[in-house]
Motif scaffolding. Structure first.
Motif, short mmCIF file in Angstrom:
data_model
loop_
_atom_site.label_atom_id
_atom_site.label_comp_id
_atom_site.label_asym_id
_atom_site.label_seq_id
_atom_site.Cartn_x
_atom_site.Cartn_y
_atom_site.Cartn_z
N THR A 96 11.16 -3.93 13.11
CA THR A 96 10.48 -4.31 14.34
C THR A 96 9.44 -3.26 14.71
OG1 THR A 96 10.81 -4.78 16.71
CG2 THR A 96 12.27 -3.16 15.72
N LEU A 97 8.46 -3.66 15.52
CA LEU A 97 7.48 -2.72 16.05
C LEU A 97 7.95 -2.10 17.37
CD1 LEU A 97 4.12 -4.63 15.43
CD2 LEU A 97 5.33 -3.06 13.90
N LYS A 98 9.10 -2.56 17.86
CA LYS A 98 9.59 -2.13 19.17
C LYS A 98 10.54 -0.95 19.02
CE LYS A 98 9.42 -6.93 20.77
NZ LYS A 98 10.26 -8.12 21.07
N ARG A 99 10.22 0.13 19.72
CA ARG A 99 11.10 1.29 19.69
C ARG A 99 12.33 1.06 20.56
NH1 ARG A 99 8.93 6.07 17.55
NH2 ARG A 99 6.73 5.92 16.97
N SER A 100 13.42 1.71 20.20
CA SER A 100 14.64 1.63 21.02
C SER A 100 14.35 2.25 22.40
CB SER A 100 15.76 2.41 20.34
OG SER A 100 16.05 1.85 19.08
N PRO A 101 14.96 1.70 23.45
CA PRO A 101 15.99 0.66 23.47
C PRO A 101 15.43 -0.74 23.75
CG PRO A 101 15.91 1.70 25.61
CD PRO A 101 14.84 2.37 24.78
N GLU A 102 14.14 -0.95 23.51
CA GLU A 102 13.55 -2.26 23.80
C GLU A 102 14.25 -3.34 22.98
OE1 GLU A 102 9.14 -4.42 23.97
OE2 GLU A 102 9.34 -2.35 23.28
N PRO A 103 14.60 -4.47 23.60
CA PRO A 103 15.26 -5.55 22.85
C PRO A 103 14.38 -6.02 21.69
CG PRO A 103 15.45 -5.94 25.20
CD PRO A 103 14.49 -4.79 25.04
N ILE A 145 19.35 0.67 10.78
CA ILE A 145 18.33 1.68 11.02
C ILE A 145 17.11 0.99 11.61
CG2 ILE A 145 16.78 3.36 9.93
CD1 ILE A 145 18.93 3.54 7.65
N ARG A 146 16.66 1.45 12.78
CA ARG A 146 15.41 0.92 13.34
C ARG A 146 14.30 1.87 12.91
NH1 ARG A 146 14.22 -1.73 19.29
NH2 ARG A 146 16.28 -2.60 18.90
N ALA A 147 13.57 1.47 11.88
CA ALA A 147 12.65 2.38 11.20
C ALA A 147 11.56 2.94 12.11
CB ALA A 147 12.01 1.67 10.00
N VAL A 148 11.11 2.14 13.08
CA VAL A 148 10.01 2.60 13.93
C VAL A 148 10.41 3.79 14.80
CG1 VAL A 148 10.45 1.08 15.92
CG2 VAL A 148 8.10 1.71 15.35
N ASP A 149 11.69 3.97 15.03
CA ASP A 149 12.16 5.11 15.83
C ASP A 149 12.02 6.44 15.08
OD1 ASP A 149 12.87 3.47 17.94
OD2 ASP A 149 14.98 3.36 17.36
N LEU A 150 11.85 6.38 13.77
CA LEU A 150 11.94 7.59 12.95
C LEU A 150 10.59 8.17 12.55
CD1 LEU A 150 14.88 6.45 10.64
CD2 LEU A 150 14.98 7.86 12.70
N ASP A 151 9.50 7.50 12.87
CA ASP A 151 8.15 8.01 12.54
C ASP A 151 8.06 8.41 11.07
OD1 ASP A 151 7.11 7.62 15.10
OD2 ASP A 151 7.94 9.51 15.80
#
Length: 201
Positions: free
Chosen positions: A9-16, A40-46
């Motif tokens: 997703t393009l949305k960073r946590s905690p966005e639904p 793993i939400r990849a966008v959170d990890l830069d």
């Protein structure tokens, strides 16, 4: 048995995340089969761009790479943007490219005898394109993809609701997702019992 779900997703946590919600259906079914699932939400990890396993100081990819090597199942989940997978999914694919040169202890490509599947969401057409593009990349990297190793939800042509905004189409997407999970586990078990041998020299 372990599974890794990479939510692109393009949305960073905690966005639904619509993608996370549908991937969660597959994860829940995998857990019913006794699979340990990590998302793993990849966008959170830069994750920096590149085609190496380790791009240097601050690169989070080596840790993800280790999780991939220590799991039997991979699911790449992506939203649909302009009929294509997300830029985050493309970044993940590019970083996985380094695995093409890695071998296991028996000389096989590192991802032989691992299975993979794809989840796609979007309020526009394009899921089949997303699934085919990501599936091709994962297969090129050595993963085995079972028949019906995917699920998707797309709203259809024109603007409209997202996955979390409506229940329309969920029954099909969920039943397909449960079948996907079952097929991934069955294929992983089959490969464990009868592994793909190293390629002929």
């Amino acid at each position: 048995m372990k599974a890794v779900v990479i939510n692109c997703t393009l949305k960073r946590s905690p966005e639904p995340s619509n993608t996370d919600a549908l991937a969660g259906v597959v994860s829940a079914e995998l857990e019913k089969h006794g699979v340990e699932v990590e998302t793993i939400r990849a966008v959170d990890l830069d994750i920096p761009p590149g085609v190496q396993t380790d791009m240097g100081e601050g690169d989070p990819w080596p840790e993800i790479h280790e999780k991939l090597v220590n799991s039997q199942i991979l699911i790449v989940a992506s939203p649909t943007w302009a009929t294509h997978h997300s830029s985050v999914a493309q970044r993940v694919i590019e970083r996985m490219d380094a695995m093409l040169s890695e071998k296991d202890d028996d000389g096989r490509p590192i991802n032989f005898n691992r299975v993979a599947g794809v989840v796609a969401t979007g309020n526009e057409d394009g899921a089949h394109n997303v699934i085919s593009a990501i599936s091709h990349a994962l297969n090129e990297f050595g993963y085995t993809l079972p028949g019906q190793g995917w699920t998707y939800w797309n709203q259809g042509p024109g603007p409209g609701d997202t996955y979390l905004d409506t229940e329309t189409g969920h029954e099909w997407s969920h039943s397909t997702g449960r079948a996907m999970a079952s097929n991934l586990v069955a294929t992983a078990k089959a490969l464990r019992a009868n592994p793909i041998p190293p390629p002929p020299s």
